[in-house]
Structures are given as C-alpha cells and as structure tokens.
Write an enzyme that holds these catalytic residues in place. Sequence first.
Site, PDB file in Angstrom:
ATOM      1  N   PHE A 435       0.735  -1.245  -0.566  1.00  0.00           N
ATOM      2  CA  PHE A 435       0.062  -0.471   0.108  1.00  0.00           C
ATOM      3  C   PHE A 435       1.108   0.761   0.061  1.00  0.00           C
ATOM      4  O   PHE A 435       0.430   1.891  -0.685  1.00  0.00           O
ATOM      5  CB  PHE A 435      -0.907  -0.115   0.626  1.00  0.00           C
ATOM      6  CG  PHE A 435      -1.258   1.330   1.543  1.00  0.00           C
ATOM      7  CD1 PHE A 435      -2.470   1.600   0.525  1.00  0.00           C
ATOM      8  CD2 PHE A 435      -0.998   2.717   2.216  1.00  0.00           C
ATOM      9  CE1 PHE A 435      -3.173   3.032   0.978  1.00  0.00           C
ATOM     10  CE2 PHE A 435      -1.830   3.181   2.942  1.00  0.00           C
ATOM     11  CZ  PHE A 435      -2.732   3.840   2.352  1.00  0.00           C
ATOM     12  N   HIS A 632      -4.077   7.630  14.570  1.00  0.00           N
ATOM     13  CA  HIS A 632      -4.587   6.405  13.882  1.00  0.00           C
ATOM     14  C   HIS A 632      -4.417   5.544  14.851  1.00  0.00           C
ATOM     15  O   HIS A 632      -4.069   5.183  15.935  1.00  0.00           O
ATOM     16  CB  HIS A 632      -3.663   6.337  12.929  1.00  0.00           C
ATOM     17  CG  HIS A 632      -4.303   6.479  11.300  1.00  0.00           C
ATOM     18  ND1 HIS A 632      -3.627   7.354  11.543  1.00  0.00           N
ATOM     19  CD2 HIS A 632      -4.404   6.373  10.400  1.00  0.00           C
ATOM     20  CE1 HIS A 632      -3.990   8.338  10.095  1.00  0.00           C
ATOM     21  NE2 HIS A 632      -4.441   7.337   9.864  1.00  0.00           N
ATOM     22  N   HIS A 654     -10.080   5.284  12.233  1.00  0.00           N
ATOM     23  CA  HIS A 654     -10.519   3.872  12.365  1.00  0.00           C
ATOM     24  C   HIS A 654     -11.287   3.683  13.564  1.00  0.00           C
ATOM     25  O   HIS A 654     -12.029   3.308  13.299  1.00  0.00           O
ATOM     26  CB  HIS A 654      -9.087   2.924  12.496  1.00  0.00           C
ATOM     27  CG  HIS A 654      -8.145   3.156  11.012  1.00  0.00           C
ATOM     28  ND1 HIS A 654      -8.749   3.802   9.533  1.00  0.00           N
ATOM     29  CD2 HIS A 654      -6.832   3.943  10.508  1.00  0.00           C
ATOM     30  CE1 HIS A 654      -7.845   4.240   8.555  1.00  0.00           C
ATOM     31  NE2 HIS A 654      -6.852   4.604   9.166  1.00  0.00           N
ATOM     32  N   ASP A 709     -10.035   9.308   3.733  1.00  0.00           N
ATOM     33  CA  ASP A 709      -8.526   8.483   4.078  1.00  0.00           C
ATOM     34  C   ASP A 709      -7.536   9.180   2.839  1.00  0.00           C
ATOM     35  O   ASP A 709      -6.713  10.099   3.428  1.00  0.00           O
ATOM     36  CB  ASP A 709      -8.431   7.412   4.225  1.00  0.00           C
ATOM     37  CG  ASP A 709      -6.842   6.599   5.241  1.00  0.00           C
ATOM     38  OD1 ASP A 709      -6.030   7.466   5.234  1.00  0.00           O
ATOM     39  OD2 ASP A 709      -6.519   5.570   5.801  1.00  0.00           O
ATOM     40  N   ASP A 710      -7.142   8.396   2.268  1.00  0.00           N
ATOM     41  CA  ASP A 710      -6.542   8.318   1.298  1.00  0.00           C
ATOM     42  C   ASP A 710      -6.831   8.285  -0.567  1.00  0.00           C
ATOM     43  O   ASP A 710      -7.513   7.431  -1.350  1.00  0.00           O
ATOM     44  CB  ASP A 710      -5.811   7.284   0.963  1.00  0.00           C
ATOM     45  CG  ASP A 710      -4.342   7.033   2.208  1.00  0.00           C
ATOM     46  OD1 ASP A 710      -3.653   8.621   1.999  1.00  0.00           O
ATOM     47  OD2 ASP A 710      -5.188   6.856   3.046  1.00  0.00           O
ATOM     48  N   GLN A 713      -6.016   5.876  -3.479  1.00  0.00           N
ATOM     49  CA  GLN A 713      -6.021   5.373  -3.339  1.00  0.00           C
ATOM     50  C   GLN A 713      -7.675   4.415  -3.721  1.00  0.00           C
ATOM     51  O   GLN A 713      -7.126   3.311  -4.432  1.00  0.00           O
ATOM     52  CB  GLN A 713      -5.076   4.842  -1.984  1.00  0.00           C
ATOM     53  CG  GLN A 713      -3.284   4.804  -2.765  1.00  0.00           C
ATOM     54  CD  GLN A 713      -3.298   5.711  -2.314  1.00  0.00           C
ATOM     55  OE1 GLN A 713      -3.339   6.592  -1.077  1.00  0.00           O
ATOM     56  NE2 GLN A 713      -1.873   6.229  -2.360  1.00  0.00           N
TER      57      GLN A 713
END
Length: 809
Positions: A435, A632, A654, A709-710, A713
Amino acid sequence: MDDNVASTHDVHACLKNDLENGDDGDGDSSSSRFVEHIAGSDSPPYSPLPGFAQNGEAVSNEISAPYEVPQFPIEVIEKKLAIQRQISSRVAKDIEEKRSHYEPSFVGSVHEELFKLDEHDFVPHFQRVAISGEDTSGVPLEDLQQASRLLVQALHIRERYMEMSHQTFPALTARFLRSFDDKAPHHYNHIEHEDKKTIAEPDPQPTNPILCSTLDDIVHQYRLDSDTISESDIRALILNVKDHPVHAPPSTTSPWECELPPNKGYIFAPVRGVFQVYPDQAARDADNPLPYSYPHLDTFVQDMNRLCTMIADGPMKSFCYRRLSYLSSKYQLHVLLNELRELASQKAVPHRDFYNIRKVDTHIHAASCMNQKHLLRFIKKTLKNHADEVVTCNRDGEMTLRQVFQSMNLTSYDLTVDMLDVHADRNTFHRFDKFNAKYNPIGESRLREVFLKTDNYLGGKYFARIIKEVSSDLEESKYQNAELRLSIYGKSADEWDKLAKWATTNNVYSDNVRWLIQIPRLYDIFRTNQLMSNFQELLNNIFQPLFEVTNDPATHPDLHQFLQYVIGFDSVDDESKPENPLFDKDVTTPDEWNEEENPPYAYYQYYTYANVTVLNHFRIEQGLNTFVLRPHCGEAGPIQHLVCGFMMAENISHGLLLRKVPVLQYLYYLTQIGIAMSPLSNNSLFLNYHRNPLPEYLARGLCVSLSTDDPLQFHFTKEPLMEEYSIAAQVWKLSSCDMCELARNSVIMSGFPHRMKQYWLGPNYTKEGVAGNDITRTNVPDIRVAYRSETLVDELSNIFRNVDRETPN
C-alpha cells in the site's frame, strides 16, 4: 439581536401574559402593551416631555396619558391596531392548544436536577422506548455495582487526562462526575451561548411547528379583510428575526497576518523525555520548572494497567456487552416507531438537505488528497507547460522535468491512470508495504518527490499547486471541508521551518482546510541508517522548534504564522507490526533508548501526549492556540492501542478493533470520543466492507463520522467524501437522517474554530441535547437528537445510581 426587534419567543411570552391577566385581546390595554413588543409601528413610541413630572408624581390626566403624534391617517393606524389585537388573541390561543403536543426532553431522569430546561429543550412527541421495573440491567446486583464502580473510575481517568492537556471532555458526562465526586476539581472552559438565531430575515415561512399553520391562516384571513396592509407587513408583525447565515464570513485579509507576542525569555530542556519550561537560568540550575502539570510515566503506566485489567474483567465484559446489545435493539425500535416522524421533520425544513449541510473530512492525508485522474491531469499539464524547469538534482547534476520523463522512456501521451498505478487493489489487503508503494506514481519514488513532497528541489511548488486545486474544489462545493495531514518525521530540527515556509511562500491556505501534523513511527529506520543515536533526538527535532516559537515567535516567524491553522497531531504507521504492547515504569527513557528496535505504540503516544500537554500550558500562557492528539488507533494490532486512545486522544481514526472489546466500546460511547472511520480504506487494507462496524457504532450512539483517508488510492470521483457517503448509504441502507447525523458528528469532532462551527451548526451548538441542535442548519431532526441525549442520560444514570458517593481512586 436588536433591542427594538422582538423575537418570536418574546411575542409568545407577551401573548401568554395577556391571556393569564384575563385580557381577551379586545381592550386598549392589550393593544398598547402589544405595540411595545411588535416592530413596524408607524408612529414613534411615547416618551415624556421635558419639564413634566415623572416617577409617579401627580399630573393631570391630559399630560400623563400616553399619546402618539400620527404620521399616517388615523384610519390606517386604527386598522393596524385592530389587526394586532386580533393576531395576539389568535396566536396565543393556538399556542395554548398546540403546547400539549410538545414535551421537555430529559423528563423522568434520575439526575433531572442537573438539567435546567429552557424553551429549546422542548421537542415534539415521539415514541420512546423505556424499560420499567426495579432491575433493568439484566445482570446480578453485585456485578452491576462492580461494573459501575470500574466504569466511573475509567471516566475519571479520561477526564483527568483531557483536563491536563486542555482537550475536550463531554459536558454531560462531566456533570455526572461532578455530582458523584465533589472533591475532584473540574476546570473546563465555559462557552457563552448566544441566542438562538435563524437564517432568513424575516423568515417568510417559519419552521417552528407552533407557528406554521397559525401564520398562514392569519395572513390569509387578513389579506381578505384588508387591502391596506401587505402580506409582508402582516408577517413582519409576528416574525422579525435577526439574520445569522450558514456560511462563515470569508477571510478578507492575508491569512498570514498575525501579532508576534513578545519574547518570554524562558528556558526549556527535556527531562526524562518531556520538555520542562523554566523562567530563568537560576530556576534551570535548581531544577525548578514552571508548574505545568502532566502525568508522569509511572502514573501513566499505573492508569494504563488499571484500564487493561478492567477490559479483561469477566463480569465487566458481560455488563458492557449487554448494554451495547440493548442500545442496538433500542435504536432499531426507535427507527421502527419514529422514522416517518424524522423524515417529516426534515421535509418541513426549507432549503436544507444532505447536499447543503456542512461535512468535514476528518481523516485525509495531504499527499493523497486528490483522486488519480486529478493527479494524472496535473502531471500532464505540468509536463506540457513546465517541461524545461529544473525539478531535481542527483549525482549526474540537475534534471529538468522533461529529462526525468525521458529517463523513464515516457511522454505525456503515454501516461494513463493504469500506468500511474496508484490505486489500491486486492493485492494490498493486509499488505501495508504494498500500500505504501502506491504513493509512488508509476512506481517511481522520483515522481513522488517531485509532485507530492513539500521539501524538494523546487521547495514543494508543484505539491502546493495541486493542494490549492483541491482546496478550490472544496470551496466550489461550498459545504465540504477537510483536515489535511502533513508529515513531520523528526529527522532534523529544521523540518518545521521548511514546512512553514512552504505554506507561507506558496500561500497554501483555504477557509475550507485545516492542518494536522502526522508523525510517522519510523525511529527504527532512522536509527538503522545512523540518522540519530537515540529516541530523544527524535523528540527534540519534533518539539524543540515548537517551544522556541512559543517562547519567542520572532525566532520562527513563518512557523508562528503557520501554526495558527494547525489543530493537532496524528501518529501514523502500520499498527499490525509486531510489538510488546505493555511496558512498566522502569522502561528505558528516551535519552537511553539507543537500540534499533522501534518503541511500542504506547511509548510513542505517551511522550507525544506529555510534550503536547506541557506545550499547551505554555501556549495558553502566551495567548496562542493549542493542539489536540488525534492518532490512527485501532485499525489493527493490539487492543492496548485503543486504551491509549481512550486515555490521551481527543479523537481517533479507524477504531475497527472496538468491535472486539465491548468494555472499551462502551467507554468510548459514554465519553463520546470521536471516531473518524474510512470503510473504503479498510476494505482495501484490513476489513471487508460488509464487516465494517460503522453502522453498528452509529446505531449504538458512538460519535462516528465518515472520512476518505486516501482518495488517491481508494476513490474515483472529484468529490471523494460524497463518494464515501453514497457507498455507505447504498450498502448499509442509511436514511437521510443517518447521513445528516454523520455529517453533524464530523463537524463537532473537527478542529475548525468555534466561531465557524456556530455558523455551520448554530450559535449554541455546544449545548447538550435539543437545545444544541438547529435543524435549519444540520437537517438532523430534534427527535433524533433528543433520542441520543436521553439514551446517554439513561446509561449514565444507570451507572451512577449504583455507585456509592466516594472518591473514585
């Protein structure tokens, strides 16, 4: 609000007093009193003439009688007064009839004396779910008392850590703790609430259900009876509310303009890993620092071990699991009985739906805040317009952007989304290393350095441009905000100055964006590469510049300006790395931690928290903004990470592992710790989408929000946050009320300024329960907010009624 303008509530109070005094609305006394409260009178108010007796002195009737000098024909004035008298009578009668359909929230609570009701605490009737009988917990009395005692101890631990670090703790839970333990001091900043305000001036169609039908009937009736007064004038007689828009005023001056406080002349130095502040050198020599409180390592270890013992206690786990199951079932019944009422409340609000309520992306990384198509277009555009710009320097010398692509045998025509290969796929599941490699476009770290770094040969110019494009998209959407993470690695002491210079030089600012600083847990890599000799050097590189700029902003002017928009610290890395999650008070101190092994998660969090706590004390003394800890936490790895989050973090990102630890999940609920969840991110890395606990957390009442988050991606569209909401709504069948509740939670847990949140959620959003909700801004029905508040009060009451009044420790 203007003193000459009566609020709707004032009108109601006036009418109610008229009725209670036996006035039927037809006499002159009623009309004279009503005129004092109603704006729009065409004649000036009465005032005594100079030279005449006042304060009860005897005067003739001709002089003492109130009179007005008419500016309009007497017939017009008489018609207006007649309308006012009849309006007052009809509205008051209707209010009395409809008041039976409203009721206060929190009625029947064991701790009802803790809550002072006002008019905004009254909510429409809805179907409540309650358990009758003496034993409502479903567990033996001894287990109930033991669990309640342990839960109160845990609440006290978190309250103490939040208070020391100047982070937030829910006022409702704090009030219960104060009622239980009078000895413990509670010093929380009191927020002055403003009067309830609405959006339009005047509101042509009020959303207050008491007035809606009444106003329409009155306007229709008197438009038939009189052609002298317009419809707008009749409405203005009842509604005259000051404007308070839903958008905060945009910045008009340079965002980097700010005052530089004078040099304090303090001295600071780390002592056993935590910076201490001394007023002068003599105090430093005598080791007499300023009394900035923070939990010492042995206290932290003791508290953490106590919490770890609690979450392993059998009766405690059973009790918390039963309460969480009850909360889930209670919510399902609430939705079954009240879903249509909630939907009707939302439909009654004009110009407000899910699309135009405020949403904050509470967990998003700056280096991946754009989607893959955006990055591809940006690279192609830059290669076309700036091909001959020198972008890097290696052993062979300087290289232009064209030369960089030629060395890879690529042209702009060859580039595609598939070639960029930045999107996570099935091969990244449980493979954090793969990742991380997705951050390199086309698998080339050189392109990541050129386009996605703040500290490179160009000074991060390209990265600043793409961040500003993302910010522009947020501003265009009007209702979306983001909290972007920027990295400080701790490799060198000048990282802060370089980052601040990048932001100020390139003017990377938007009203829709705030910054968090993420600290990767990479000490082992730095130590292996001989970049530092012990862990204390990492802490020095991170915190020394912050103490220096707080002590004397002139030493780091760019950093002082940049820190205005930094709201806190994040801690990032692969949580699934093997580690020893527990340590004792005899653990090696940072200045002696010189081995290549990485310290455990709790070690990082404690020293980050302790230094931020001391720094916050120092910055408050200087009149500067403070920082929070939002790591996180609970994405993978040991559950002790979540214990650290409960003790020291204001919010976490999370929190997936809470689904396996009922005690911690129940504690996170009682303290309303914000959890920024990213189901699409989890789906590619650690947990399949359909197994994500977000809908379960939401049903039980935990303070959860959706975040991206991202986007680079995981997302495909220009609005990744809306993409996250839309997929969640489809998969989990979330209602409009659920979506708006998630959006409201995201604003509450965000780090945007209090004044901005007042525009987005309402001027008194910090009040508990219905009094803090403004459906015209949040689109969250009062019924849902009342249900959440009353349920939390019931749970806290159930715990505190079974605990003896004693010192919790």
